[in-house]
Scaffold this motif. Structure first.
Motif, PDB file in Angstrom:
ATOM      1  N   GLU A 186       0.808  -1.220   0.000  1.00  0.00           N
ATOM      2  CA  GLU A 186       0.000   0.000   0.000  1.00  0.00           C
ATOM      3  C   GLU A 186       0.847   1.279   0.000  1.00  0.00           C
ATOM      4  O   GLU A 186       0.305   2.380   0.034  1.00  0.00           O
ATOM      5  N   MET A 187       2.162   1.133  -0.052  1.00  0.00           N
ATOM      6  CA  MET A 187       3.033   2.307   0.012  1.00  0.00           C
ATOM      7  C   MET A 187       2.933   3.155  -1.252  1.00  0.00           C
ATOM      8  O   MET A 187       2.780   2.642  -2.356  1.00  0.00           O
ATOM      9  N   THR A 188       3.048   4.450  -1.058  1.00  0.00           N
ATOM     10  CA  THR A 188       3.054   5.391  -2.173  1.00  0.00           C
ATOM     11  C   THR A 188       4.491   5.585  -2.648  1.00  0.00           C
ATOM     12  O   THR A 188       5.453   5.215  -1.961  1.00  0.00           O
ATOM     13  N   ALA A 221      10.333   6.589  -1.528  1.00  0.00           N
ATOM     14  CA  ALA A 221      11.439   7.543  -1.649  1.00  0.00           C
ATOM     15  C   ALA A 221      12.059   7.885  -0.299  1.00  0.00           C
ATOM     16  O   ALA A 221      13.226   8.272  -0.233  1.00  0.00           O
ATOM     17  N   GLU A 222      11.300   7.725   0.783  1.00  0.00           N
ATOM     18  CA  GLU A 222      11.838   7.983   2.118  1.00  0.00           C
ATOM     19  C   GLU A 222      12.677   6.818   2.643  1.00  0.00           C
ATOM     20  O   GLU A 222      13.294   6.923   3.702  1.00  0.00           O
ATOM     21  N   VAL A 223      12.706   5.708   1.886  1.00  0.00           N
ATOM     22  CA  VAL A 223      13.458   4.528   2.313  1.00  0.00           C
ATOM     23  C   VAL A 223      14.738   4.356   1.497  1.00  0.00           C
ATOM     24  O   VAL A 223      15.794   4.072   2.041  1.00  0.00           O
ATOM     25  N   VAL A 224      14.658   4.537   0.182  1.00  0.00           N
ATOM     26  CA  VAL A 224      15.794   4.262  -0.701  1.00  0.00           C
ATOM     27  C   VAL A 224      16.644   5.503  -0.930  1.00  0.00           C
ATOM     28  O   VAL A 224      16.223   6.624  -0.661  1.00  0.00           O
ATOM     29  N   SER A 225      17.825   5.264  -1.458  1.00  0.00           N
ATOM     30  CA  SER A 225      18.779   6.357  -1.685  1.00  0.00           C
ATOM     31  C   SER A 225      18.586   7.004  -3.048  1.00  0.00           C
ATOM     32  O   SER A 225      18.334   6.328  -4.039  1.00  0.00           O
ATOM     33  N   HIS A 226      18.743   8.307  -3.064  1.00  0.00           N
ATOM     34  CA  HIS A 226      18.775   9.060  -4.319  1.00  0.00           C
ATOM     35  C   HIS A 226      20.228   9.111  -4.748  1.00  0.00           C
ATOM     36  O   HIS A 226      21.118   9.302  -3.939  1.00  0.00           O
ATOM     37  N   TYR A 259      17.003   7.099  -8.670  1.00  0.00           N
ATOM     38  CA  TYR A 259      16.988   6.254  -7.485  1.00  0.00           C
ATOM     39  C   TYR A 259      17.987   5.120  -7.663  1.00  0.00           C
ATOM     40  O   TYR A 259      18.112   4.554  -8.747  1.00  0.00           O
ATOM     41  N   LYS A 260      18.662   4.801  -6.613  1.00  0.00           N
ATOM     42  CA  LYS A 260      19.734   3.817  -6.640  1.00  0.00           C
ATOM     43  C   LYS A 260      19.239   2.440  -7.064  1.00  0.00           C
ATOM     44  O   LYS A 260      18.205   1.974  -6.631  1.00  0.00           O
ATOM     45  N   ASN A 261      20.041   1.788  -7.911  1.00  0.00           N
ATOM     46  CA  ASN A 261      19.821   0.402  -8.279  1.00  0.00           C
ATOM     47  C   ASN A 261      20.736  -0.416  -7.374  1.00  0.00           C
ATOM     48  O   ASN A 261      21.949  -0.384  -7.517  1.00  0.00           O
ATOM     49  N   TYR A 262      20.169  -1.144  -6.447  1.00  0.00           N
ATOM     50  CA  TYR A 262      20.958  -1.905  -5.481  1.00  0.00           C
ATOM     51  C   TYR A 262      21.479  -3.219  -6.065  1.00  0.00           C
ATOM     52  O   TYR A 262      22.404  -3.806  -5.544  1.00  0.00           O
ATOM     53  N   ASP A 263      20.855  -3.689  -7.171  1.00  0.00           N
ATOM     54  CA  ASP A 263      21.311  -4.919  -7.816  1.00  0.00           C
ATOM     55  C   ASP A 263      22.657  -4.712  -8.502  1.00  0.00           C
ATOM     56  O   ASP A 263      23.522  -5.567  -8.473  1.00  0.00           O
ATOM     57  N   ARG A 297       9.932   2.915  -6.045  1.00  0.00           N
ATOM     58  CA  ARG A 297       9.398   1.562  -5.870  1.00  0.00           C
ATOM     59  C   ARG A 297      10.325   0.529  -6.520  1.00  0.00           C
ATOM     60  O   ARG A 297      10.636  -0.498  -5.925  1.00  0.00           O
ATOM     61  N   GLU A 298      10.780   0.806  -7.750  1.00  0.00           N
ATOM     62  CA  GLU A 298      11.715  -0.103  -8.420  1.00  0.00           C
ATOM     63  C   GLU A 298      13.022  -0.209  -7.640  1.00  0.00           C
ATOM     64  O   GLU A 298      13.598  -1.288  -7.524  1.00  0.00           O
TER      65      GLU A 298
END
Length: 150
Positions: A41-43, A48-53, A69-73, A83-84
């Protein structure tokens, strides 16, 4: 119950998944963490408040900075959505969101058509992935403790 601890430049988070045992464990965790959201249900703003820019310096003039947004793979590419990026973060830790990447092993039995060794190997991989698949996780954010300065 499944638990996955995540640390990004935005803080420390915990993903919990497991209908049966989540209530008592959640009560214990709420001493250190605050409930953030049900992941499904996250927007985009919450992701964006979780992952790194990241700033992609090579494409700096061609892209909007707020969409990098950072690609962690792998570090070579960037995502346009948070989200991706969040999904790549989970994959980079060896976990999966919402579905087992090996599908439903019962439906694959015919595909192996008597090759029992291959089917047994597939079942092993399925069960390993199943133990790291989060179907309906909730996200908790670690509460930052205020340090009193004299």
């Amino acid at each position: 119950m499944k638990e996955l601890k995540i640390t990004t430049s935005r803080g420390e988070f915990l993903l919990l998944d497991g209908k049966d045992t989540i209530t008592e464990r959640l009560t214990e965790l709420l001493k250190e963490y605050e409930h953030y959201a049900v992941v499904k249900e996250m927007t985009e703003e919450q992701f964006a408040e979780v992952v790194s820019h990241e700033i992609n310096k090579e494409e700096f003039t061609h892209r909007y900075l707020e969409r990098d947004y950072k690609n962690y793979d792998c570090g070579a590419a960037y995502f346009e959505t948070a989200r991706e990026s969040f999904q790549s973060l989970i994959r980079s830790l060896g976990w999966y969101l919402w579905e087992n990447p090996y599908g439903n092993f019962k439906s694959y039995k015919k595909a192996f058509n008597g090759h029992d060794m291959f089917y047994a190997n597939y079942i092993d991989k399925y069960h390993q992935a199943e133990s790291k698949t989060l179907y309906n996780p909730i996200l908790l954010r670690k509460i930052l403790k205020q340090i009193d300065f004299i």
